[in-house]
Scaffold this active site. Sequence first.
Site, PDB file in Angstrom:
ATOM      1  N   ARG A 289      -3.813 -12.304  -3.493  1.00  0.00           N
ATOM      2  CA  ARG A 289      -3.624 -11.010  -2.829  1.00  0.00           C
ATOM      3  C   ARG A 289      -4.924 -10.330  -2.436  1.00  0.00           C
ATOM      4  NH1 ARG A 289       1.530  -7.868  -5.621  1.00  0.00           N
ATOM      5  NH2 ARG A 289       3.060  -9.546  -5.323  1.00  0.00           N
TER       6      ARG A 289
ATOM      7  N   ASP B 276       1.571   9.711  -9.978  1.00  0.00           N
ATOM      8  CA  ASP B 276       1.332   8.291  -9.772  1.00  0.00           C
ATOM      9  C   ASP B 276      -0.169   8.082  -9.685  1.00  0.00           C
ATOM     10  OD1 ASP B 276       3.299   5.827  -8.921  1.00  0.00           O
ATOM     11  OD2 ASP B 276       1.286   5.544  -8.122  1.00  0.00           O
TER      12      ASP B 276
END
Length: 281
Positions: A49, A159
């Site tokens: 990734r 978050d």
Amino acid sequence: MSIEANAGHAGNSFSPMLISDADFQRMVTFIKSNYGIDLSHKRQLITGRLSPTIRKMGYSSFSDFVTHLLEKKDADEITMILNKLTTNYTFFMREQEHLEYFRQRIIPDLIRRHQRDKVLSIWSAGCSSGEEPYNITMYLFDYLGTQARQWDTRILATDISANALTSAKKGIYELPETMPTDWKRKYFTKNPDGTYTVVPSVRDNVIFQTFNLMNPINFRRKFDVIFCRNVMIYFDQPTKDALVGRFYDATVPGGYLLISYSENLSQNSPYHRLTTATFQK
């Protein structure tokens, strides 16, 4: 240039870069110690990734990139890495049994407790793109009806990803078939492209804030309910236990912790089991 040569060139451009044992360990240790995410068994995920992005940034090796990362600790770069290595995937009405339990059991309990001050304290920890805190708000508004204006039902939604919170604040979504028809009418405005925008009254009920769950939890109020679903799947057991301990200290007596079906608390957790993935202090 021959086909074989083209194929080889493409392989060099798009195949994952190699990472040494030492650099892999440096990166894993840094991410875990600062953000709680355990990547010790994710070597292929890291190289797969991150390789395209590292190449675009001009690095020819993981070693140079990891050295740069650990020296600079650039917030934007770290957020980029975390976004690529974790999945900010959520949706409305997710694990609907939890939400039904919240509606049927938890909300009535909280309303009874707070008849005098009319202030609820709810935290969506690891809220990703915002569906969860908006969903919670809709359940609260539905239950309270015309009395909702008399209550402070604002939800803290946090978050670690600033990108996720930017998306959450916009409140624009594709809605699942499980979304009740009357909720589409009451709580959303349909856009020309077929997406829906959360109405201002619901958006205004959610306070979005960046927060790293590895940090001490020192918010102004203790919480009646903490939602932390599908977040601890990235943590090892000691990290989970430590986080749950901080959650326990951050909830009021009788407060609730809701986690996902794929997560479990250890046997010596300070919470008592109520139903699957729902715990009470």
